[in-house]
Design a protein around this motif. Structure first.
Motif, PDB file in Angstrom:
ATOM      1  N   SER A 341      66.692  34.299  91.375  1.00 35.12           N
ATOM      2  CA  SER A 341      67.929  34.432  90.597  1.00 35.12           C
ATOM      3  C   SER A 341      68.001  33.256  89.624  1.00 35.12           C
ATOM      4  CB  SER A 341      69.132  34.435  91.530  1.00 35.12           C
ATOM      5  OG  SER A 341      69.085  33.282  92.313  1.00 35.12           O
ATOM      6  N   VAL A 342      68.504  33.532  88.437  1.00 35.11           N
ATOM      7  CA  VAL A 342      68.669  32.473  87.426  1.00 35.11           C
ATOM      8  C   VAL A 342      70.164  32.271  87.247  1.00 35.11           C
ATOM      9  CG1 VAL A 342      68.284  31.890  85.003  1.00 35.11           C
ATOM     10  CG2 VAL A 342      66.509  33.098  86.284  1.00 35.11           C
ATOM     11  N   VAL A 343      70.625  31.042  87.369  1.00 34.75           N
ATOM     12  CA  VAL A 343      72.068  30.798  87.316  1.00 34.75           C
ATOM     13  C   VAL A 343      72.576  30.852  85.869  1.00 34.75           C
ATOM     14  CG1 VAL A 343      72.057  29.403  89.414  1.00 34.75           C
ATOM     15  CG2 VAL A 343      71.851  28.274  87.191  1.00 34.75           C
ATOM     16  N   SER A 344      73.851  31.184  85.713  1.00 34.27           N
ATOM     17  CA  SER A 344      74.440  31.243  84.366  1.00 34.27           C
ATOM     18  C   SER A 344      74.673  29.818  83.869  1.00 34.27           C
ATOM     19  CB  SER A 344      75.764  31.997  84.400  1.00 34.27           C
ATOM     20  OG  SER A 344      76.704  31.183  85.053  1.00 34.27           O
ATOM     21  N   ILE A 345      74.859  29.673  82.556  1.00 37.04           N
ATOM     22  CA  ILE A 345      75.107  28.343  81.980  1.00 37.04           C
ATOM     23  C   ILE A 345      76.380  27.728  82.567  1.00 37.04           C
ATOM     24  CG2 ILE A 345      76.252  29.303  79.926  1.00 37.04           C
ATOM     25  CD1 ILE A 345      74.027  26.369  79.431  1.00 37.04           C
TER      26      ILE A 345
END
Ligand code: NAP
Ligand code: HSE
Length: 434
Positions: A341-345
């Motif tokens: 998973s890639v976290v949001s800014i």
């Protein structure tokens, strides 16, 4: 997953670092490699010496030859130093068809020509990335990344201990002997620290770099070598007052009569990047015919950085030995990729710089700072000056402490709605890259 068995010669600063990496980071290394690595045996000089790194059942021996000749050992990792026993051990390993990884720059610089010829004869690899500039992959960069170029020259800070001493001596009252002692305690110095302070270690490394850069035989005894032992605190102070830093440099270049290979202290203008390389950091500038000048920077000594290069070499050898050619280095560097998973800014954290135009009347600044306080955002600096566009306005710049992007955005919206602010509020994230 198959397991590649290795033997370690030396369990000191670098050997301990390598065991630590292979114990703590093995799952990640296995995912890169598609193979596991097992340390079969480790040789030391003194079996009773207390160790910082746990062996977790790995056999410790004071007979290094038994590690080299161990029937299960496929790769010998030499991290003991010296040029006599280490040479015999590596020659034995090579003749037995075993691959070798070493951090021993003295051995490579002084006996590399013979060792490499022997290795070629026996079809084995000798890898030595850790021998130059610790954790900086300068050998890979020169040998592979810059392979399209004719290398014109290189210049580097290639001894961490020397650079650490020169940096510490900028502090008032610093004492050469005491600073060297700290470098030894930190695991930066050679077993014989005169190698560091008299430039011999840097000359070993320059010999290696020059051979890779220019494709010439290793010629350690031709390197002009001067150390830092005669540099005084006054020299450092005077140099600084004149706009220089004193750095111990290794320099290799082409001349019309041959190659100039030298190691000596040099006055480097403060504006030059090399002048800003401090402490145990190393940096090497390489000038290639097509790429121009490039620079490689990072920690040049110590357990973690040096062992990082050792284990990278180990991974290279195992890939070359066990992976099919097309799949030798996986396209993304890992044999197995994870779904991730890639976290949001909004979930990231930064310090911020904020710039806005405010109405120049009393209370405006208080309203702005209270917005930050409402969101529990700490202000680091405030700068205000009259606007030259409008006499009734002022320019305000504020920097904050580290805060989550989500919280900062709420504060930003609140700021933007203030009647005391004219136009858009500008924000820039403050980088935290050390
Ligand atoms: P170190 O801390 O002195 O460790 C040397 C290790 O080799 C020790 O475990 C020692 O055993 C063992 N050893 C020495 N002679 C031996 C012998 N005759 N038989 C068996 N074991 C022996 O040295 P190091 O700093 O890790 O350096 C190792 C090598 O890496 C050297 O070639 C050095 O130039 C190179 N290097 C070091 C660094 C660094 O930052 N330290 C960076 C790059 C390259 P004991 O523990 O029992 O004494
Ligand atoms: N003694 C060496 C140095 C270790 O200080 O740079 C790294 O090669």
């Amino acid at each position: 997953m198959s397991t590649v068995k290795i033997g370690l010669l030396g369990f000191g600063t670098v050997g301990g670092g390598a065991v630590d990496i292979l114990q703590t980071t093995l799952p990640e290394i296995e995912r890169r490699l598609g193979h596991s690595i097992e340390i079969v045996a480790v040789a030391v000089r003194d079996l009773n010496r207390p160790r910082n790194v746990k062996l977790n059942g790995i056999t410790l021996t004071d007979d290094p030859m038994s590690v080299v000749t161990h029937p299960d050992v496929e790769i010998v990792v030499e991290l003991m130093g010296g040029t006599t026993l280490a040479k015999t051990l590596l020659e034995t390993a090579i003749k037995a068809g075993k691959h070798v990884v070493t951090a021993n720059k003295a051995l490579i610089a002084e006996h590399g020509n013979g060792l490499f010829a022997l290795a070629q004869q026996h079809n084995v690899m000798v890898q030595y990335e850790a021998a130059v500039a610790g954790g900086v992959p300068i050998i890979k960069a020169l040998r592979e990344g810059l392979a399209a170029n004719k290398i014109e020259w290189l210049a580097g800070i290639i001894n961490g201990t020397g650079n650490y001493i020169l940096t510490e001596m900028k502090k008032p009252g610093a004492d050469f002997a005491k600073v060297l002692n700290v470098a030894q305690e930190l695991g930066y110095a050679e077993a014989d620290p005169t190698f560091d302070v008299e430039g011999i270690d840097a000359a070993h490394k320059l010999t290696i770099l020059a051979s890779i850069a220019f494709g010439i035989e290793l010629q350690f005894n031709k390197v002009y070598t001067e150390g830092i032992s005669k540099i005084s605190a006054n020299d450092i102070r005077f140099a600084q007052q004149m706009g220089y830093e004193i750095k111990h440099l290794g320099l290799a270049s082409r001349t019309s009569d041959g190659f100039a290979l030298r190691v000596h202290p040099a006055m480097v203008p403060k504006s030059v990047l090399l002048a800003q390389v401090d402490g145990v950091m190393n940096a090497v500038m390489v000038h290639g015919s097509h790429v121009g000048s490039t620079m490689y920077y990072g920690p040049g000594a110590g357990a973690g950085p040096t062992a990082s290069a050792v284990v990278a070499d180990l991974i290279d050898v195992i890939r070359a030995r066990h992976q099919p050619i097309v799949d030798r280095v996986p396209a993304l560097g890992f044999n197995t990729l994870q779904s991730a998973s890639v976290v949001s800014i909004e979930a990231t954290n930064s310090a911020f710089y904020v710039r806005c135009t405010v109405l120049d009347h009393s209370g405006a600044l208080a309203k702005i700072t209270s917005v930050f306080a409402d969101f529990d955002i700490s202000i680091e600096h405030v700068h205000q000056e009259p606007s030259t566009d409008n006499a009734d306005q002022a320019w305000l710049a504020v920097t904050t402490d580290v805060v989550s992007e989500a919280k900062f955005n709420q504060a930003l919206a609140s700021l933007q709605s203030l009647a005391d602010i004219s136009g858009d509020v500008m924000r820039i994230r403050i980088a935290s890259v050390h």
